[in-house]
Design an enzyme around this catalytic site. Structure first.
Site, short mmCIF file in Angstrom:
data_model
loop_
_atom_site.label_atom_id
_atom_site.label_comp_id
_atom_site.label_asym_id
_atom_site.label_seq_id
_atom_site.Cartn_x
_atom_site.Cartn_y
_atom_site.Cartn_z
CE1 TYR A 144 82.51 3.13 80.67
CE2 TYR A 144 83.87 1.21 80.28
CZ TYR A 144 82.86 1.84 80.98
OH TYR A 144 82.22 1.16 81.98
CE LYS A 190 71.31 14.11 85.36
NZ LYS A 190 70.24 13.83 86.34
CG ASP A 223 68.10 11.06 87.40
OD1 ASP A 223 67.59 10.98 86.26
OD2 ASP A 223 68.10 12.13 88.06
CG ASP A 247 79.73 -0.56 83.34
OD1 ASP A 247 79.76 -1.81 83.22
OD2 ASP A 247 80.33 0.06 84.24
CG ASP A 251 76.94 -4.70 86.97
OD1 ASP A 251 77.19 -5.13 85.83
OD2 ASP A 251 77.73 -4.81 87.94
C1 IPM Z 1 81.67 -4.71 81.83
C2 IPM Z 1 82.81 -4.33 82.74
C3 IPM Z 1 83.85 -3.52 81.99
C4 IPM Z 1 83.19 -2.22 81.52
C5 IPM Z 1 85.14 -3.18 82.77
C6 IPM Z 1 85.76 -4.38 83.42
C7 IPM Z 1 86.15 -2.50 81.87
O1 IPM Z 1 82.34 -3.66 83.87
O2 IPM Z 1 81.93 -5.38 80.81
O3 IPM Z 1 80.52 -4.37 82.13
O4 IPM Z 1 83.10 -1.25 82.27
O5 IPM Z 1 82.76 -2.21 80.36
MN MN Z 2 80.17 -3.64 84.02
#
Ligand code: IPM
Ligand code: MN
Ligand code: NAD
Length: 357
Positions: A144, A190, A223, A247, A251
């Site tokens: 990032y 990885k 993975d 990240d 999710d």
């Molecule tokens: C998160 C989001 C952010 C990230 C984006 C919006 C920059 O996806 O907080 O998980 O990738 O960190």
């Molecule tokens: Mn995110």
């Protein structure tokens, strides 16, 4: 105790869920002797529209002076003009700049299936049951922030680079968290392909051996980790990983309790903590009373616990949220409640808790 909370509502459902969290914090503060003041600040797309930049100076100064920062969500749908701006002027760059500004390198993303609410999970109840993991995501380094990072018509490049001190400090956060849990850390990388991951692994091993030898450390390729999280989530306790893998995996893990809208986060390590749900601004459901405010409410609970050191107030808020979920969850979880009805249910649960039996 008095505390100043900087509120950054952001865009689309961001302001909707931020209002819910503020209402809950205001409702429980007096009971716990907390004197909270809120300052609402421009951030994200809303700040681009009002000030021309996603992270204006007024916000930059105010968040440093606050005792904690509570952020809704930022960003617009793919076709929004905000996404046509040069990268450094975009909403997401503002979010990364906020994290860097506060030096919050440790992002804690707890994923827990509430006992009794296994049926909300898209996984089979017996697979979801007992899930209780803490994803520790490195937040201010890695791909990032690595340089070079640019794109031309012919090629694009981003750089995943970690310095030794960055890996050491996030490893310490993970091992310290594991000490208060079941003592197991899974480091996800990885290393079979990437040199940066082999470096990550070697540094984590070093911290384990020298500082936390009594804890259990395992390594998993990212993975396989994705597959394992989806198929056998209860095997994980603390998961530590870099910015990008964290990240993605968070999710994925977020939907195990039932919805991305449930997952909170705390970003720590600097002088001021940043608290935000894991979900984004969900433009597809904004303005329709459909936003699940639970991730935001649980982020407010993390703010009470980690930002203000008010664990009893955090417990009360978490209990009220769990009671409201058990009673009738939001529509994304198959319940009947909209954002407002759910907020009212949490307020009632907070009031009921404070009424002597
Ligand atoms: C998160 C989001 C952010 C990230 C984006 C919006 C920059 O996806 O907080 O998980 O990738 O960190
Ligand atoms: Mn995110
Ligand atoms: P998103 O998280 O906003 O939405 C993904 C899906 O989950 C959508 O279907 C949405 O309706 C649903 N969802 C998300 N939160 C929900 C909630 N609280 N209740 C019910 N359903 C919910 O991800 P996206 O669509 O990829 O991104 C939209 C914008 O948000 C983009 O600009 C992205 O960069 C940004 N984003 C911001 C943050 C943040 O501010 N921390 C985090 C992730 C994404």
């Amino acid at each position: 105790m008095s505390a100043r909370i900087a509120l950054l509502p952001g865009d689309f459902i961001g302001p909707e869920v931020t209002e819910v969290a503020r209402g809950a914090l205001e409702a429980l503060a007096p009971r716990f002797g907390l004197d909270l003041t809120f300052e609402t600040l421009p951030f994200g797309g809303a700040a681009i529209d009002a000030h021309g930049v996603p992270f204006p100076d007024v916000t930059r100064e105010a968040v440093r002076k606050a005792d904690a920062v509570l952020l809704g969500a930022v960003g617009g749908p793919q076709a929004h003009p905000w996404n046509a701006l040069p990268r450094e002027q975009r909403v997401e760059s503002g979010l990364l700049a906020l994290r860097a500004h506060l030096e919050v390198f440790a992002n804690l993303r707890p994923v827990a299936v509430v006992p009794g609410l296994e049926s909300l999970s898209p996984l089979k109840s017996d697979v979801a049951q007992g899930t209780d993991m803490l994803i520790v995501r490195e937040l201010t380094g890695g791909i990032y922030f690595g340089s070079p990072s640019e794109a031309t018509d012919a090629w694009g490049v981003s750089t995943m680079r970690y310095e030794r001190h960055e890996v050491e400090r996030i490893a310490r956060v993970a091992f310290e968290a594991a000490q208060g849990r079941s003592g197991r850390v899974t480091s996800v990388d990885k290393a079979n392909v990437l040199d940066v991951s082999q470096f990550w692994r070697d540094v984590v091993v070093g911290i384990h051996e020298t500082e936390f030898p009594t804890l259990t450390l395992e390594h998993m390729y990212v993975d396989n980790a994705a597959m394992q999280i989806a198929s056998q989530p209860t095997q994980f306790d603390v998961v530590v990983t870099g910015n990008l893998f964290g990240d993605i995996l968070s999710d994925l893990a977020a939907v195990i309790p039932g919805s991305l809208g449930l997952l909170p986060s705390a970003s720590l390590g600097g002088s001021v903590g940043l608290f935000e749900p894991v979900h984004g601004s969900a433009p597809d459901i904004a303005g329709q009373d459909l936003a699940n405010p639970v991730g935001m409410l649980l982020s407010a609970a993390m703010l009470l616990r980690h930002g203000l050191e008010a664990p009893a107030a955090a417990d009360a808020l978490e209990s009220a949220v769990h009671a409201a979920l058990a009673d009738d969850p939001t529509r994304d979880l198959g319940g009947t409640r909209g954002t407002e009805a759910f907020a009212n249910a949490v307020q009632s649960a907070l009031t009921a808790e404070s009424t002597p039996a």
